[in-house]
Every structure is written in structure tokens, then in C-alpha cells.
Design a protein around this motif. Structure first.
Motif, PDB file in Angstrom:
ATOM      1  N   ARG A 287      39.115  38.253  48.402  1.00  0.00           N
ATOM      2  CA  ARG A 287      40.402  38.584  47.793  1.00  0.00           C
ATOM      3  C   ARG A 287      40.999  39.823  48.455  1.00  0.00           C
ATOM      4  O   ARG A 287      40.295  40.817  48.696  1.00  0.00           O
ATOM      5  CB  ARG A 287      40.229  38.849  46.297  1.00  0.00           C
ATOM      6  CG  ARG A 287      41.554  39.107  45.585  1.00  0.00           C
ATOM      7  CD  ARG A 287      41.366  39.407  44.103  1.00  0.00           C
ATOM      8  NE  ARG A 287      42.678  39.490  43.460  1.00  0.00           N
ATOM      9  CZ  ARG A 287      42.869  39.868  42.195  1.00  0.00           C
ATOM     10  NH1 ARG A 287      41.829  40.191  41.437  1.00  0.00           N
ATOM     11  NH2 ARG A 287      44.093  39.918  41.697  1.00  0.00           N
TER      12      ARG A 287
ATOM     13  N   ASP B  92      35.499  41.262  46.425  1.00  0.00           N
ATOM     14  CA  ASP B  92      35.315  40.241  45.409  1.00  0.00           C
ATOM     15  C   ASP B  92      36.509  40.254  44.460  1.00  0.00           C
ATOM     16  O   ASP B  92      37.506  40.951  44.703  1.00  0.00           O
ATOM     17  CB  ASP B  92      33.969  40.424  44.689  1.00  0.00           C
ATOM     18  CG  ASP B  92      33.949  41.610  43.716  1.00  0.00           C
ATOM     19  OD1 ASP B  92      34.904  42.413  43.694  1.00  0.00           O
ATOM     20  OD2 ASP B  92      32.949  41.730  42.972  1.00  0.00           O
ATOM     21  N   ALA B  93      36.446  39.521  43.360  1.00  0.00           N
ATOM     22  CA  ALA B  93      37.611  39.346  42.493  1.00  0.00           C
ATOM     23  C   ALA B  93      38.076  40.640  41.845  1.00  0.00           C
ATOM     24  O   ALA B  93      39.252  40.766  41.499  1.00  0.00           O
ATOM     25  CB  ALA B  93      37.290  38.313  41.404  1.00  0.00           C
TER      26      ALA B  93
ATOM     27  N   TRP C  17      35.417  35.565  43.937  1.00  0.00           N
ATOM     28  CA  TRP C  17      36.818  35.130  43.913  1.00  0.00           C
ATOM     29  C   TRP C  17      36.842  33.703  44.419  1.00  0.00           C
ATOM     30  O   TRP C  17      36.284  33.396  45.482  1.00  0.00           O
ATOM     31  CB  TRP C  17      37.655  36.044  44.794  1.00  0.00           C
ATOM     32  CG  TRP C  17      39.127  35.837  44.636  1.00  0.00           C
ATOM     33  CD1 TRP C  17      39.864  35.984  43.496  1.00  0.00           C
ATOM     34  CD2 TRP C  17      40.062  35.476  45.655  1.00  0.00           C
ATOM     35  NE1 TRP C  17      41.194  35.729  43.740  1.00  0.00           N
ATOM     36  CE2 TRP C  17      41.349  35.415  45.056  1.00  0.00           C
ATOM     37  CE3 TRP C  17      39.944  35.200  47.013  1.00  0.00           C
ATOM     38  CZ2 TRP C  17      42.492  35.083  45.776  1.00  0.00           C
ATOM     39  CZ3 TRP C  17      41.078  34.872  47.730  1.00  0.00           C
ATOM     40  CH2 TRP C  17      42.351  34.818  47.111  1.00  0.00           C
TER      41      TRP C  17
ATOM     42  N   GLU D 223      39.575  31.335  44.787  1.00  0.00           N
ATOM     43  CA  GLU D 223      40.826  30.641  45.112  1.00  0.00           C
ATOM     44  C   GLU D 223      40.638  29.676  46.279  1.00  0.00           C
ATOM     45  O   GLU D 223      41.236  28.598  46.299  1.00  0.00           O
ATOM     46  CB  GLU D 223      41.937  31.647  45.426  1.00  0.00           C
ATOM     47  CG  GLU D 223      43.260  30.969  45.695  1.00  0.00           C
ATOM     48  CD  GLU D 223      44.455  31.893  45.586  1.00  0.00           C
ATOM     49  OE1 GLU D 223      45.554  31.472  46.003  1.00  0.00           O
ATOM     50  OE2 GLU D 223      44.317  33.024  45.088  1.00  0.00           O
TER      51      GLU D 223
END
Length: 329
Positions: A34, A54-55, A145, A147
Motif C-alpha cells: 500500500r 502494509d495496510a 493489504w 487490493e
């Protein structure tokens, strides 16, 4: 020995890239990290500073880049971080090889190292990177993350950095001063001109390892090389104690510098690698909500008054989004 609290491990690694959009596309879409902060190099405000993590931007997960477009190609050599390794869940390397084939990523055959399987590859600037398959515990502090890459395969923060050094002994003593313990030595495989790899381990769950290899192979800083590696000193008191411990080893650390998302101390260790000590706070959510991390160009402190000038000098970039990538298929 030192009275400084031992470092839990790596905080972030900062590297040099070329084209900023290519760098963004690779680290976000291909690797699935991310973009948690889009900012500028505070010592060179005409250059971006990208933070991929990370997220939640957890300490120990952020790979950051200065895209100096006009700099020459670098070469990894003595006095540098030669490899940066990330953790991925056990059983995910088949997924990553398939993904690398799909995206045209340059990767090598897997190797075994200290009982773990390692997949070496290079980013578009030639930066040497590795994925290491490990068991991720249920209480792991990282937040994947997802996506672009599913949870079961997502990168989970740093595993290690490898240092190439002409004379490893003083650096190994420094690592012990910083709280690392020597955990083993083995013959190096394929990725280094050195013939022996020594591993040191910190106390934390993420970015715990530093590997040291002897080499006199010459290098130069540029695209595809690491600028510096930062280690966690979570509080100001931790950092001050570690700074004193570093000074006791004959090194010359800077005073504390406010980097907006953490406070930092810098020094070159005995072999020439630039080390940083970084606090945990205030963190990447100090100036953007968690849901909007990386959504805008953040200009720390005094730079906000120069926003129009700075934005005019930066190359336009677009952050990859999964829905956009799906529409292009």
C-alpha cells in the motif's frame, strides 16, 4: 555491552529509483504493497518520497523510495545493503512465481537459507529484493493489504537486510551493541561474492534479521541501490540511549531530526552503510486518516507554504487502483 534497550528490528528501508510512475506501479500493483505516504525528500524537496507498506503502515513494513530520475544506474557493492528481504506466508512462493511470470518480473531460482526458502528477484530499477517463506503467527503485528494480492499470499513486512562489508568484524560488534544476537553462519548461495553469511537476530517479530557477508566488490550509489536502512528505537528515550551506545563504538551519530512521521538519528557504520534510528510515533496516520493514506501529496511543516512551487516541479503520478487494473484487462 550497552544499557540501551535492544532494537526490535528494521523500521524501514529507503532506496533509490528512477521513473516515479514505474516505481509506483511495481510496488503497489505488482507486489501489492500500500502507498501509505506520498511526500517529498525533505533534504531535496524537488524529489518525491514514496512509502510502501502494509495496510496500516506498521513499523517494520515500509519500503521507501527517492525517485531521482536523472541519477545514474547504481551497482551493489561493499559498504551497501545488498539485499532487502520480505516475509510472505509459507506455501505462497508458487503464487509469486506465477505472478512474476504474468508481470514480467526478473527473478531467480529459489535458494535455501537458514532453513527457509528464498525467492530472489529485482524491481524495474534492478534493485535486488527477496521473498522469504515463513510461518506467520496469529498474533503477528502486520496487517496485509489485499487490493492486488490476496491475504494468504500478501507480503507481511521485512524479513531481513543483507550487508556487504569489506571488514565485517566492527559492524558485527556494532550489531551486538544494538541488541542483535548472532544466530548462525552458513555458506552463501549464489547471491553474493562472499563465501560466508553470518546472521544476527533482533528481539522483534518483524524485520528481525541482519545478514553480514564479506566482500571487497566495488559498488556505486544510484538507481537500484539502497540509500539507508532504519532500525526501530520506539521511544525518544530508547533512541537517546542507542545514540549514546553508538557513540561509544567510535561513530558519529547526528542529533535527532524530526522527519514528521518519526524522529531520526543517522550515522554511517564502520563499513560505510548509512544507518538510521527511527521512533515509532507519530506514525503515518498522524496527518492522514487510515482510509486515506497516500491519497494526497503531504508536505511536512515548512514545505506546505511552498506547495504550488513544489507541485509544479514534480512529475505527475497516478496511484494504481484494483478497479482500474480490472477495467484494463
Amino acid at each position: 555491552m550497552t544499557d540501551a534497550p535492544p532494537t526490535p528490528g528494521i523500521h524501514h528501508v529507503t532506496c533509490i529509483a528512477g521513473d516515479p510512475q514505474r516505481n509506483m506501479d511495481f510496488w503497489v500493483e505488482t507486489l501489492g504493497l500500500r502507498l501509505v505516504k506520498r511526500s517529498i525528500n525533505q533534504d531535496d524537496p524537488g524529489t518525491y518520497h514514496f512509502f510502501f507498506a502494509d495496510a496500516e503502515g506498521t513499523p517494520g513494513t515500509s519500503m521507501t523510495f527517492f525517485p531521482w530520475e536523472d541519477m545514474r544506474q547504481g551497482k551493489v557493492g561493499s559498504g551497501q545493503v545488498s539485499r532487502t528481504a520480505f516475509r510472505v506466508p509459507e506455501g505462497s512462493l508458487d503464487y509469486w512465481e506465477d505472478r512474476f511470470d504474468e508481470y514480467g518480473v526478473d527473478y531467480d531460482e529459489r535458494v535455501e537459507r537458514f532453513g527457509e526458502t528464498v525467492l530472489p528477484f529485482r524491481d524495474p530499477d534492478g534493485l535486488p529484493v527477496e521473498l522469504v517463506a515463513v510461518e506467520i503467527p496469529d498474533d503477528d503485528p502486520t496487517v496485509p493489504w489485499t487490493e492486488f494480492v490476496p491475504n494468504e499470499h500478501a507480503i507481511r513486512g521485512f524479513h531481513s537486510v543483507t550487508l556487504w562489508l569489506a571488514d565485517p568484524d566492527p559492524t558485527e560488534d556494532l550489531l551486538r551493541t544494538m541488541g542483535f544476537d548472532e544466530v548462525g553462519t552458513e555458506q552463501a548461495q549464489g547471491d553474493t561474492p562472499g563465501d560466508e553469511r553470518t546472521r544476527f537476530a533482533a528481539s522483534g517479530p518483524v524485520g528481525a534479521y541482519v545478514d553480514v557477508l564479506p566482500t571487497i566488490q566495488g559498488g556505486r550509489q544510484g538507481h537500484g541501490t539502497v540509500h539507508h536502512v532504519a532500525f526501530q528505537t520506539p521511544t525518544d528515550d530508547d533512541q537517546a540511549a542507542m545514540r549514546s551506545a553508538v557513540r561509544s563504538r567510535g561513530l558519529q551519530p547526528t542529533q535527532q531530526i524530526d522527519r514528521h512521521w518519526f524522529r531520526s538519528v543517522y550515522f554511517r557504520e564502520h563499513g560505510g552503510v548509512l544507518f538510521e534510528l527511527a521512533t515509532s510515533d507519530p506514525g503515518y496516520t498522524s496527518d492522514e486518516p487510515l482510509d486515506d493514506l497516500g491519497g494526497r501529496l503531504v508536505l511536512p511543516g515548512k514545505f506546505e507554504d511552498r506547495r504550488e512551487e513544489i507541485e509544479a516541479g514534480l512529475t505527475d503520478v497516478t496511484v494504481p487502483r484494483a478497479e482500474t487494473a480490472d477495467a484494463d484487462d
